[in-house]
Structures are given as C-alpha cells and as structure tokens.
Design a protein around this motif. Structure first.
Motif, PDB file in Angstrom:
ATOM      1  N   LEU A   7       0.827  -1.218   0.000  1.00 23.34           N
ATOM      2  CA  LEU A   7       0.000   0.000   0.000  1.00 23.34           C
ATOM      3  C   LEU A   7       0.856   1.260   0.000  1.00 23.34           C
ATOM      4  CD1 LEU A   7      -2.783  -1.132   2.482  1.00 23.34           C
ATOM      5  CD2 LEU A   7      -3.159  -0.380   0.121  1.00 23.34           C
ATOM      6  N   TYR A   9       2.018   1.776  -3.447  1.00 19.81           N
ATOM      7  CA  TYR A   9       0.875   2.223  -4.261  1.00 19.81           C
ATOM      8  C   TYR A   9       0.627   3.714  -4.038  1.00 19.81           C
ATOM      9  CZ  TYR A   9      -4.035   2.970  -5.453  1.00 19.81           C
ATOM     10  OH  TYR A   9      -5.204   3.483  -5.949  1.00 19.81           O
ATOM     11  N   ASN A  10       0.630   4.140  -2.786  1.00 19.67           N
ATOM     12  CA  ASN A  10       0.421   5.565  -2.482  1.00 19.67           C
ATOM     13  C   ASN A  10       1.601   6.407  -2.943  1.00 19.67           C
ATOM     14  OD1 ASN A  10      -2.180   5.479  -1.241  1.00 19.67           O
ATOM     15  ND2 ASN A  10      -1.260   4.612   0.599  1.00 19.67           N
ATOM     16  N   ASP A  39      -7.298   5.473   0.941  1.00 21.62           N
ATOM     17  CA  ASP A  39      -6.075   4.728   0.628  1.00 21.62           C
ATOM     18  C   ASP A  39      -4.972   4.996   1.648  1.00 21.62           C
ATOM     19  OD1 ASP A  39      -7.334   3.679  -1.545  1.00 21.62           O
ATOM     20  OD2 ASP A  39      -6.379   4.993  -3.019  1.00 21.62           O
ATOM     21  N   VAL A  65      -8.360  -1.795  -0.973  1.00 20.02           N
ATOM     22  CA  VAL A  65      -8.466  -0.682  -1.918  1.00 20.02           C
ATOM     23  C   VAL A  65      -9.773  -0.776  -2.709  1.00 20.02           C
ATOM     24  CG1 VAL A  65      -7.500   0.334  -4.021  1.00 20.02           C
ATOM     25  CG2 VAL A  65      -5.985  -0.264  -2.120  1.00 20.02           C
ATOM     26  N   ARG A  90     -13.189   1.727  -2.631  1.00 22.58           N
ATOM     27  CA  ARG A  90     -13.640   2.316  -3.895  1.00 22.58           C
ATOM     28  C   ARG A  90     -15.091   1.928  -4.158  1.00 22.58           C
ATOM     29  NH1 ARG A  90      -8.727   2.111  -8.374  1.00 22.58           N
ATOM     30  NH2 ARG A  90      -7.294   3.447  -7.195  1.00 22.58           N
TER      31      ARG A  90
END
Length: 335
Positions: free
Chosen positions: A78, A81-82, A214, A266, A270
């Motif tokens: 994560l 990803y961020n 997120d 995630v 969403r």
C-alpha cells in the motif's frame, strides 16, 4: 429548445452515474474474491515451515507471526501504491489529525485483535470455516453501532443477524475431516476476529469520512504491523518464527496474500464510494463463498461438506440483509 437541452444534460448525468456505479460493483466483487483467496493462501502458508509445530506455543507463535507478516506486506504494498500515486506525504499529515488517530485505534481492533483471531482460526479450523464465521462482521458491527454510534436496528437487520448466527452454528456443527484437534477453539478465535473487525468498522466510519481512504488503509496496516513486531511477537515467542519465515518458501505465499489483502481493501473502499455502503458490503461479504470455491480449487483433498456450503450461504444472505435493503439490491440488475 432549452427543455430538450436540460433533458439531454440529465440523461448524460444519469449515464455517468450508472457507469460509476457499474465500476463500483466490479470493485465490490473483486474485494470479496481477493479476500477469499487471501485467506486460502494464508491457510496454505500456515501449513508450511516455520509456522507449523507440534506444541501449542508453536501454533500460537506461528499464527501470530503469520498475521504480522501479512499486515506488514499489505502495508508495504500500500505504501508503494500511495507513493506511485503521489500521496505518500499524506501519511504524516493524516497521523497528526484526530481522524488519523481514530484510524490508528481502529487498526488495533482490526489488526492485533481481529487478524490474530483470524489467523488462529484458519490454523485451528481451516480457512473456509474461519472465513465463513468472520463473514458475520457486518452484523456484529451493526450491533456495536447501537451502543457506540447510537444507531437503531430495524427488524430487517435483526432478521439478518439471526440468520448470521444460525449460519455460524451450521458451519461449526460438523468439524472437517483431517487433523483439526482444536477445531472449536479455532471457531472461537474466528468469532474474536469478527468482533474486532466489527469494532474496526464502527471506528472507521468516523475516521474514513475525514481521511483519504487509501492513506487510512496504509496507516491501518502499518500500525498493525508495528504493534505485532514490537508488542505482541516478543511476548508470544513469535520473533524467531517471524524472521525464520523469510528463509522459507512460505514467505512468498504470505507476500502474495498481503498483496491480495491490500488490493481487497483498496477495492472495498472504492466500491463504498462508487456504489454505496449497502451494495458494496453485500458484494464484499461474499468472500465466505469465494473461500469455499478457492479452497476446493487449490487445496488437495479439501472436503466440500454440506454444512460448510449451507452455512456459508446462510451467513452471506444474513449479512446482505444486515447491510442492504433487498429492494435496493434489485436495482443491481438495472445498473
């Protein structure tokens, strides 16, 4: 002319909203499927060295080490990803806010309490059984919301809660074939995980509304990992198991499971944003059924018992009643 223009604008807006909702439904399905697969792969990892052991202490230490590794890998994926999406700097800013602190508190319930119970449940009762029991977490969250958020439970929700409990009884009525001497203790740990995730959901209702989802998920996984590494593994004699796992093939399984867990979270948030809480949760909790499917597909000799399938279906239906109005769910065909 102006009237036709207004109608055209309204039609375009409706089409955009429906397209947004369709994407949300897809994310909801992915969140359920990936979490179900996550649990099955974790169960496979826990059956490998160094997580296995004859002594009871080794079982606890192995499960807790596995939980720490899972949340550590999820937090790692994560973060990158961020970082890739340019939001890594939001971690420290969010932690300084009140919602960020609430997310940390939620992480303690969702991580060290729930994840530990979940992994111990998988180890002692099997992945499919643990996942079926923990699918009740929205029902538990609904009950806790009465006391924490002062929400009211309507008859439809009570009916769903009763179905969830009934489904859990069906799932645990007949132990699976194989070596599961602590099967019922595993179900008890799975119930502990259900309680922890239910409380996490209630606390996150506040924190997630005011923080980037997120980033909040990244903080949640990182908090859980560091609490495990610093506060829990030394007490449970799991530090050696944790580091030994990096020398074994099982670490690759846990790394994949962590990536699936991160993806599930995630997609879950969403879906919440795109299609609403009821629909998103109704799709997410199908992970109990996905777990049965993936266990049958991936685990050699897996026994697909009638009580497991029936119980998982009952729990899923009960949770859908808790989280979504059936009249609203019928609109899924129109979306």
């Amino acid at each position: 002319m102006a009237l036709n223009t207004a109608k055209n604008v309204q039609v375009m807006q409706t089409a955009q909203e429906l397209g947004h909702a369709k994407k949300g439904l897809i994310y909801g399905v992915i969140s359920g499927a990936t979490w179900g697969l996550d649990g099955v792969i974790l169960g496979m990892a826990l059956a490998m060295a160094p997580f296995t052991g004859g002594a009871t202490l080794s079982v606890y230490a192995g499960s807790l080490a596995g939980a720490a590794m899972h949340d550590g890998f999820a937090g790692f994926w994560l973060f990158f990803y961020n970082l890739f999406t340019g939001r890594a700097s939001e971690y420290f800013r969010t932690l300084r806010t009140r919602p960020g602190k609430v997310v940390v508190l939620a992480a303690l319930f969702g991580g060290p309490i729930a994840m530990s119970g979940y992994l111990l449940g998988i180890n002692m009762a099997g992945a499919s059984y643990a996942l079926a029991i923990t699918a009740m977490y929205p029902a538990v969250g609904a009950i806790l919301a009465v006391f924490v958020l002062k929400e009211k439970i309507i008859p439809r929700v009570w009916a769903g809660i009763i179905l969830c409990v009934g489904g859990a009884v069906v799932v645990g009525y007949v132990p699976p074939a194989g070596d599961f001497p602590d099967f019922y203790l595993g179900l008890a740990f799975s119930l502990l995980a259900t309680l922890g995730w239910g409380m996490e959901g209630v606390l996150s209702t506040y924190g997630m509304d005011m923080a980037d989802p997120d980033i909040a998920i990244g903080i949640r996984e990182a908090t859980s990992f560091f609490v495990y590494l610093i506060g829990i593994l030394p007490i449970a004699a799991g530090v050696v198991v944790f580091w030994d796992a990096f020398k074994e093939v099982s670490v690759y399984y846990v790394a994949v499971a962590g990536a699936l867990g991160a993806l599930s979270y995630v997609c879950w948030y969403r879906a919440l944003n795109m299609t609403g809480v009821g629909r998103a949760m109704a799709l997410n909790v199908t992970y109990a059924l996905w777990a049965v499917f993936f266990s049958w597909l991936l685990i050699p000799g897996f026994e697909l018992t009638v009580t497991l399938v029936v119980g998982a279906v009952i729990i899923t239906l009960g949770t859908i009643l808790v989280t979504a109005n059936p009249k609203e769910l019928l609109k899924l065909r129109k979306v």
